[in-house]
Design a protein around this motif. Structure first.
Motif, PDB file in Angstrom:
ATOM      1  N   ARG A 108       0.828  -1.214   0.000  1.00 57.08           N
ATOM      2  CA  ARG A 108       0.000   0.000   0.000  1.00 57.08           C
ATOM      3  C   ARG A 108       0.857   1.257   0.000  1.00 57.08           C
ATOM      4  O   ARG A 108       0.467   2.281  -0.578  1.00 57.08           O
ATOM      5  CB  ARG A 108      -0.943  -0.013   1.202  1.00 57.08           C
ATOM      6  CG  ARG A 108      -2.058  -1.061   1.100  1.00 57.08           C
ATOM      7  CD  ARG A 108      -3.091  -0.884   2.193  1.00 57.08           C
ATOM      8  NE  ARG A 108      -2.547  -1.149   3.520  1.00 57.08           N
ATOM      9  CZ  ARG A 108      -2.494  -2.351   4.093  1.00 57.08           C
ATOM     10  NH1 ARG A 108      -2.954  -3.414   3.433  1.00 57.08           N
ATOM     11  NH2 ARG A 108      -2.005  -2.501   5.312  1.00 57.08           N
ATOM     12  N   ARG A 109       2.034   1.203   0.623  1.00 61.47           N
ATOM     13  CA  ARG A 109       2.886   2.386   0.710  1.00 61.47           C
ATOM     14  C   ARG A 109       3.784   2.558  -0.506  1.00 61.47           C
ATOM     15  O   ARG A 109       4.440   3.592  -0.656  1.00 61.47           O
ATOM     16  CB  ARG A 109       3.743   2.305   1.978  1.00 61.47           C
ATOM     17  CG  ARG A 109       2.928   2.378   3.276  1.00 61.47           C
ATOM     18  CD  ARG A 109       3.826   2.336   4.497  1.00 61.47           C
ATOM     19  NE  ARG A 109       4.749   3.474   4.534  1.00 61.47           N
ATOM     20  CZ  ARG A 109       5.702   3.632   5.450  1.00 61.47           C
ATOM     21  NH1 ARG A 109       5.861   2.701   6.389  1.00 61.47           N
ATOM     22  NH2 ARG A 109       6.485   4.693   5.426  1.00 61.47           N
ATOM     23  N   SER A 110       3.811   1.594  -1.362  1.00 64.68           N
ATOM     24  CA  SER A 110       4.681   1.657  -2.535  1.00 64.68           C
ATOM     25  C   SER A 110       3.970   2.335  -3.701  1.00 64.68           C
ATOM     26  O   SER A 110       2.766   2.214  -3.881  1.00 64.68           O
ATOM     27  CB  SER A 110       5.109   0.246  -2.945  1.00 64.68           C
ATOM     28  OG  SER A 110       5.838  -0.376  -1.907  1.00 64.68           O
ATOM     29  N   GLU A 111       4.763   3.008  -4.503  1.00 65.64           N
ATOM     30  CA  GLU A 111       4.228   3.685  -5.678  1.00 65.64           C
ATOM     31  C   GLU A 111       4.535   2.937  -6.975  1.00 65.64           C
ATOM     32  O   GLU A 111       3.908   3.190  -8.009  1.00 65.64           O
ATOM     33  CB  GLU A 111       4.804   5.097  -5.762  1.00 65.64           C
ATOM     34  CG  GLU A 111       4.495   5.966  -4.546  1.00 65.64           C
ATOM     35  CD  GLU A 111       5.352   7.219  -4.514  1.00 65.64           C
ATOM     36  OE1 GLU A 111       4.958   8.193  -5.195  1.00 65.64           O
ATOM     37  OE2 GLU A 111       6.400   7.230  -3.831  1.00 65.64           O
ATOM     38  N   VAL A 112       5.507   2.042  -6.932  1.00 61.09           N
ATOM     39  CA  VAL A 112       5.940   1.284  -8.108  1.00 61.09           C
ATOM     40  C   VAL A 112       6.117  -0.173  -7.712  1.00 61.09           C
ATOM     41  O   VAL A 112       6.648  -0.465  -6.633  1.00 61.09           O
ATOM     42  CB  VAL A 112       7.288   1.823  -8.654  1.00 61.09           C
ATOM     43  CG1 VAL A 112       7.759   0.982  -9.829  1.00 61.09           C
ATOM     44  CG2 VAL A 112       7.164   3.284  -9.045  1.00 61.09           C
ATOM     45  N   ILE A 113       5.674  -1.092  -8.568  1.00 64.34           N
ATOM     46  CA  ILE A 113       5.932  -2.523  -8.388  1.00 64.34           C
ATOM     47  C   ILE A 113       7.033  -2.909  -9.375  1.00 64.34           C
ATOM     48  O   ILE A 113       6.850  -2.786 -10.595  1.00 64.34           O
ATOM     49  CB  ILE A 113       4.683  -3.375  -8.649  1.00 64.34           C
ATOM     50  CG1 ILE A 113       3.493  -2.886  -7.795  1.00 64.34           C
ATOM     51  CG2 ILE A 113       4.985  -4.846  -8.383  1.00 64.34           C
ATOM     52  CD1 ILE A 113       3.675  -3.026  -6.321  1.00 64.34           C
ATOM     53  N   ALA A 114       8.179  -3.339  -8.854  1.00 60.95           N
ATOM     54  CA  ALA A 114       9.297  -3.733  -9.710  1.00 60.95           C
ATOM     55  C   ALA A 114       9.450  -5.247  -9.661  1.00 60.95           C
ATOM     56  O   ALA A 114       9.635  -5.822  -8.586  1.00 60.95           O
ATOM     57  CB  ALA A 114      10.590  -3.049  -9.248  1.00 60.95           C
ATOM     58  N   LEU A 115       9.360  -5.898 -10.823  1.00 64.10           N
ATOM     59  CA  LEU A 115       9.467  -7.346 -10.945  1.00 64.10           C
ATOM     60  C   LEU A 115      10.670  -7.685 -11.826  1.00 64.10           C
ATOM     61  O   LEU A 115      11.145  -6.851 -12.592  1.00 64.10           O
ATOM     62  CB  LEU A 115       8.197  -7.925 -11.569  1.00 64.10           C
ATOM     63  CG  LEU A 115       6.868  -7.574 -10.881  1.00 64.10           C
ATOM     64  CD1 LEU A 115       5.701  -8.126 -11.691  1.00 64.10           C
ATOM     65  CD2 LEU A 115       6.829  -8.114  -9.459  1.00 64.10           C
ATOM     66  N   GLU A 116      11.134  -8.932 -11.729  1.00 59.47           N
ATOM     67  CA  GLU A 116      12.225  -9.341 -12.612  1.00 59.47           C
ATOM     68  C   GLU A 116      11.839  -9.078 -14.060  1.00 59.47           C
ATOM     69  O   GLU A 116      12.614  -8.525 -14.847  1.00 59.47           O
ATOM     70  CB  GLU A 116      12.559 -10.817 -12.391  1.00 59.47           C
ATOM     71  CG  GLU A 116      13.153 -11.109 -11.019  1.00 59.47           C
ATOM     72  CD  GLU A 116      13.382 -12.589 -10.808  1.00 59.47           C
ATOM     73  OE1 GLU A 116      13.906 -13.247 -11.737  1.00 59.47           O
ATOM     74  OE2 GLU A 116      13.040 -13.097  -9.721  1.00 59.47           O
ATOM     75  N   LEU A 117      10.655  -9.502 -14.451  1.00 55.63           N
ATOM     76  CA  LEU A 117      10.099  -9.229 -15.762  1.00 55.63           C
ATOM     77  C   LEU A 117       8.626  -8.862 -15.610  1.00 55.63           C
ATOM     78  O   LEU A 117       7.966  -9.299 -14.671  1.00 55.63           O
ATOM     79  CB  LEU A 117      10.203 -10.453 -16.683  1.00 55.63           C
ATOM     80  CG  LEU A 117      11.592 -10.903 -17.113  1.00 55.63           C
ATOM     81  CD1 LEU A 117      11.478 -12.165 -17.959  1.00 55.63           C
ATOM     82  CD2 LEU A 117      12.337  -9.817 -17.869  1.00 55.63           C
ATOM     83  N   ASP A 118       8.117  -8.092 -16.546  1.00 50.57           N
ATOM     84  CA  ASP A 118       6.693  -7.797 -16.593  1.00 50.57           C
ATOM     85  C   ASP A 118       6.029  -8.870 -17.444  1.00 50.57           C
ATOM     86  O   ASP A 118       6.160  -8.890 -18.668  1.00 50.57           O
ATOM     87  CB  ASP A 118       6.471  -6.410 -17.196  1.00 50.57           C
ATOM     88  CG  ASP A 118       5.000  -6.028 -17.278  1.00 50.57           C
ATOM     89  OD1 ASP A 118       4.134  -6.852 -16.879  1.00 50.57           O
ATOM     90  OD2 ASP A 118       4.712  -4.913 -17.746  1.00 50.57           O
ATOM     91  N   LEU A 119       5.313  -9.781 -16.793  1.00 52.31           N
ATOM     92  CA  LEU A 119       4.718 -10.915 -17.495  1.00 52.31           C
ATOM     93  C   LEU A 119       3.602 -10.508 -18.448  1.00 52.31           C
ATOM     94  O   LEU A 119       3.181 -11.303 -19.287  1.00 52.31           O
ATOM     95  CB  LEU A 119       4.195 -11.923 -16.482  1.00 52.31           C
ATOM     96  CG  LEU A 119       5.230 -12.516 -15.521  1.00 52.31           C
ATOM     97  CD1 LEU A 119       4.556 -13.472 -14.550  1.00 52.31           C
ATOM     98  CD2 LEU A 119       6.346 -13.201 -16.268  1.00 52.31           C
ATOM     99  N   SER A 120       3.099  -9.288 -18.305  1.00 48.52           N
ATOM    100  CA  SER A 120       2.037  -8.831 -19.198  1.00 48.52           C
ATOM    101  C   SER A 120       2.572  -8.099 -20.427  1.00 48.52           C
ATOM    102  O   SER A 120       1.792  -7.693 -21.289  1.00 48.52           O
ATOM    103  CB  SER A 120       1.075  -7.909 -18.428  1.00 48.52           C
ATOM    104  OG  SER A 120       1.737  -6.714 -18.024  1.00 48.52           O
ATOM    105  N   ASP A 121       3.884  -7.940 -20.521  1.00 46.17           N
ATOM    106  CA  ASP A 121       4.495  -7.209 -21.630  1.00 46.17           C
ATOM    107  C   ASP A 121       4.564  -8.110 -22.866  1.00 46.17           C
ATOM    108  O   ASP A 121       5.211  -9.158 -22.837  1.00 46.17           O
ATOM    109  CB  ASP A 121       5.893  -6.759 -21.212  1.00 46.17           C
ATOM    110  CG  ASP A 121       6.595  -5.952 -22.287  1.00 46.17           C
ATOM    111  OD1 ASP A 121       5.996  -5.726 -23.365  1.00 46.17           O
ATOM    112  OD2 ASP A 121       7.748  -5.534 -22.052  1.00 46.17           O
TER     113      ASP A 121
END
Length: 334
Positions: free
Chosen positions: A103-116
């Motif tokens: 909730r306090r985060s503004e960005v979700i950073a993942l190894e890869l964006d699986l929806s890309d």
């Protein structure tokens, strides 16, 4: 449904090869998705509804799972989360600490964006037919076909994938019999959370780099890894040890995760060490750099990376501490 629709949806081995297969299968299933079969026969293990249908407010009884650190630098906070690329529906709703960090985060950073779509294209791009024929010898092809049938997949379900992705996808499917599914890995849930709550998703890595880390540097190396994965599937070790690693994550057992070299009995040769370095240590500095760069933009980042990237002096918590972050473990409690 077709393969491409499912592709968005673990490295076990006998003795010395356990670690390499777990890490490779994580890449194939967690980041590349799973090419998980649609239209499976009725005897197959039913797959739960996708994680995107379960992103709701955190239930009061939800338990924090996985591994969470708070990162503090330059007057604001971000979070580092050790994920599991497969899971159970009951594991995904975040508990109090993980939920608060999200909730306090503004960005979700993942190894890869699986929806890309560009990421999907990398992992679904077929090899040259001649290269496939060299890697998939008649014996390997026969063994793969048998495992595809055991997994209740249509005969051509994995045909578009390069050989190592076919094999590691099958290794990941083995844990379905323990109620553990790639469709319920952390990244799928977090991606759905980001979309529901209008959080941007940032990829920390490049899909081509991950595929190279998985496939190795030559056709001979890729073929050898296919053989190892098939050995594990045929012996039952892919299922047994994959489920064990998932349970370590679900119980937030940091001591056991940190002690993997002892209980996996898997890093015995120079080849094992090189594979470990390629799949984890070589990637960690770039991941740390990406997290630090996003944090430096002044935004709170929820950086979610496979839990095995957190372990040891070359793990992400150590690398980020060396970059001047104050790193405090939140889950499990210190």
């Amino acid at each position: 449904m077709r393969l491409q629709r499912h592709f968005q949806s673990f490295r076990c081995a006998g003795a010395a090869r356990l670690w390499r297969r777990m890490a490779a299968a994580w890449l194939a299933l967690g980041m590349a998705g799973a090419a998980l079969a649609a239209e499976a026969p009725a005897v197959c293990v039913p797959v739960p509804a996708p994680a995107s249908e379960a992103v709701q407010d955190t239930p009061a009884q939800a338990q924090d799972r996985g591994f969470l650190w708070r990162l503090e630098k330059d007057g604001h906070s971000s979070w580092l989360y050790g994920t599991m690329h497969v899971g159970k529906p009951a594991w995904m709703p975040p508990g109090e600490k993980v939920g608060a960090a999200l909730r306090r985060s503004e960005v979700i950073a993942l190894e890869l964006d699986l929806s890309d779509p560009a990421t999907l294209a990398v992992f679904t791009a077929p090899l040259d037919a001649a290269a496939v024929a060299r890697i998939l010898t008649p014996d390997r092809r026969r063994r793969l076909e048998r495992q595809i049938a055991i997994a209740c997949l249509p005969a051509d379900a994995l045909a578009r994938l390069r050989p190592i992705l076919q094999a590691t996808t099958l290794a990941g499917l083995a844990v379905r019999h323990d109620g553990i599914f790639a469709e319920w890995g952390s990244e799928h849930f977090l991606g759905a959370y980001a979309r529901r709550h209008a959080r941007p998703i940032v990829a920390l890595e490049d899909a081509q780099m991950q595929l190279k880390a998985l496939a190795g540097d030559s056709e001979a190396e890729e073929g050898a890894q296919v053989d190892e994965t098939l050995d594990e599937l045929e012996s039952g070790q892919a299922r047994t040890l994959g489920a064990e690693l998932a349970t370590v994550w679900a119980s937030s057992d940091w001591q056991k995760l940190s002690d993997y070299r002892r209980w996996c009995d898997c890093v015995k040769t120079a080849t094992d060490e090189r594979a470990l370095q390629r799949l984890l240590d070589d990637r960690n500095p770039g991941l740390a750099e990406g997290i630090a760069r996003l944090h430096g933009q002044g935004r709170g980042v929820f950086a979610a990376v496979g839990a095995l990237h957190m372990v040891g002096p070359k793990g992400l918590p150590a690398l980020l501490a060396a970059r001047g972050f104050r790193v405090t473990r939140q889950v499990p409690a210190p």
